[in-house]
Scaffold this active site. Structure first.
Site, PDB file in Angstrom:
ATOM      1  N   ARG A 264       0.213  53.521 -91.858  1.00  0.00           N
ATOM      2  CA  ARG A 264      -0.752  54.325 -92.098  1.00  0.00           C
ATOM      3  C   ARG A 264      -1.868  53.875 -91.064  1.00  0.00           C
ATOM      4  O   ARG A 264      -2.040  52.719 -90.574  1.00  0.00           O
ATOM      5  CB  ARG A 264      -1.715  54.185 -93.684  1.00  0.00           C
ATOM      6  CG  ARG A 264      -0.890  54.841 -94.660  1.00  0.00           C
ATOM      7  CD  ARG A 264      -0.855  56.465 -94.539  1.00  0.00           C
ATOM      8  NE  ARG A 264      -0.319  57.089 -95.538  1.00  0.00           N
ATOM      9  CZ  ARG A 264       0.733  57.784 -95.695  1.00  0.00           C
ATOM     10  NH1 ARG A 264       1.816  57.354 -94.663  1.00  0.00           N
ATOM     11  NH2 ARG A 264       1.298  58.444 -96.754  1.00  0.00           N
ATOM     12  N   GLU A 293      -6.336  60.733 -87.904  1.00  0.00           N
ATOM     13  CA  GLU A 293      -5.307  61.646 -87.857  1.00  0.00           C
ATOM     14  C   GLU A 293      -5.497  62.916 -87.798  1.00  0.00           C
ATOM     15  O   GLU A 293      -5.914  63.231 -89.049  1.00  0.00           O
ATOM     16  CB  GLU A 293      -4.081  60.942 -88.515  1.00  0.00           C
ATOM     17  CG  GLU A 293      -2.938  61.645 -88.374  1.00  0.00           C
ATOM     18  CD  GLU A 293      -1.730  60.736 -88.910  1.00  0.00           C
ATOM     19  OE1 GLU A 293      -0.940  61.316 -90.141  1.00  0.00           O
ATOM     20  OE2 GLU A 293      -1.619  59.516 -88.735  1.00  0.00           O
ATOM     21  N   HIS A 312       3.362  61.513 -86.199  1.00  0.00           N
ATOM     22  CA  HIS A 312       3.548  61.212 -87.650  1.00  0.00           C
ATOM     23  C   HIS A 312       4.925  61.946 -87.946  1.00  0.00           C
ATOM     24  O   HIS A 312       4.983  62.581 -88.996  1.00  0.00           O
ATOM     25  CB  HIS A 312       2.481  61.818 -88.561  1.00  0.00           C
ATOM     26  CG  HIS A 312       2.315  61.160 -89.881  1.00  0.00           C
ATOM     27  ND1 HIS A 312       1.297  60.996 -90.688  1.00  0.00           N
ATOM     28  CD2 HIS A 312       3.505  60.440 -90.774  1.00  0.00           C
ATOM     29  CE1 HIS A 312       1.618  60.251 -91.674  1.00  0.00           C
ATOM     30  NE2 HIS A 312       2.950  59.998 -91.751  1.00  0.00           N
TER      31      HIS A 312
END
Length: 351
Positions: A264, A293, A312
């Protein structure tokens, strides 16, 4: 797994007239009665039926809920409040921080995530990022001339992994092919299979925030980072681990070290990472996740020549569809049989 948050679903209860059956916690002889939200998903529907479950619209008879994508936490809390017969919820991703408040309001529910289910593709991505940085591939790819010989081999390096879950264990398996020396840092004390050393750091994340520059760093964490050639972040994001790698931690790493984050983005203080890369205090960073993000256009990390950023995509939809289906199928079977579920979430720990 990357997924966008859809608009809040509108759910209409559809009580059945059939009497409930007794036996397993999931239902009865016809199999556990399950619903999929927020939208239908043929892949998950097939998994539910293959696991012996009965797929129905959400109703008072529903005992388990499969999330096909993210639902707003407040919407999910309200849904659970109005359907007290639900005893199990399968979440769609490995990260569960979105639902931390819902865990607290429904402590008796069994929550399962996709943790461990996506371990192979995510670990593969971590290895790819590490090799690319050590081999100086970003520089070579952008080159328009022959250039000088540069690059380092992963063989025999000291790799430090933060986290000890399924992804971390798969990272160990892949990196061990290169005869690496692996140290795992975790909050618990149980040895991690395959690691050369497992070090318990109960204080991980329970340190001062990045703004408290006068406070003492976690010396145990700093000491372990200081000896690493590669640092891989594979820990869950919780209130305790947010900002785990900040300016102090980066300053203790060797200038030749590379940092890989496939967990993360919030585990790393972004501004501190930008500064470390720009100053040469860190050799490189491979990031599949960022904070914020998505990373905004024009952000300094996009311009950093020693950073590799992927959007991602360590576990793409194509990769994870069969993996999450397998997790759902097995958990439906277990729920119907009254067996322990896979990927159980520790609501207190937040992962």
């Amino acid at each position: 797994m990357k997924s966008s948050t859809p608009a809040n679903p509108t759910v209409t209860a559809n009580p059945t007239t059939e009497g409930s059956t007794t036996g397993s916690p999931g239902g009865g002889a016809a199999g556990p009665r399950l619903a999929i939200l927020p939208r239908p998903d043929d892949n998950l529907a097939g998994a539910v039926m293959a696991g012996g479950g009965t797929l129905e619209p959400l109703s008072e008879a529903t005992t388990g809920l499969i999330l096909s994508s993210r639902i707003d936490a407040r919407e999910l809390t309200a849904l659970l409040d109005s359907h007290p017969g639900i005893g199990w919820i399968q979440l769609p991703s490995a990260g569960v921080e979105l639902y931390s408040t819902t865990f607290g309001s429904h402590p008796k529910l069994q929550w399962t995530s996709a943790k461990g289910a996506f371990a192979r593709p995510v670990a593969e991505h971590a290895l790819a990022l590490a090799l690319a940085l050590l081999r100086r591939l970003p520089e070579s790819i952008r080159a328009t001339g022959w250039g000088e010989e540069r690059g380092t081999s992963l063989f025999g390096m000291h790799v430090v992994i933060l986290g000890a879950g399924g992804i971390a264990q798969e990272i160990i398996r892949l990196f061990k092919v290169f005869e690496t020396h692996i140290t795992v840092l975790r909050r618990g004390s149980s040895p991690v299979p395959g690691a050369d050393h497992t070090i318990s750091l109960p204080s991980l994340g329970r340190r001062m925030g990045p703004e408290e520059t006068d406070a003492e760093p976690d010396h145990a964490l700093a000491d372990e980072l200081a000896g690493a050639d590669v640092v891989v972040l594979a820990a869950a994001l919780t209130a305790e681990t947010k900002g785990l790698i900040g300016a102090r931690e980066l300053a203790h790493m060797k200038p030749e070290c590379v940092l890989i984050n496939i967990a993360r983005g919030g585990l790393v203080v972004t501004d501190a990472l930008v500064e470390a890369l720009a100053s040469g205090a860190l050799a490189g960073a491979g990031l599949d996740v960022t904070d914020p993000e998505p990373l905004p256009q024009g952000h300094a990390l996009w311009m950093e020549p020693n950073a590799i950023i992927t959007p991602h995509t360590a576990d793409t939809e194509e990769m994870v569809r069969p993996l999450i289906a397998a997790r759902v199928r097995e958990n439906v079977r277990r729920w119907g049989a009254g067996e322990p579920l896979q990927g159980l979430v520790d609501a207190d720990a937040g992962y």
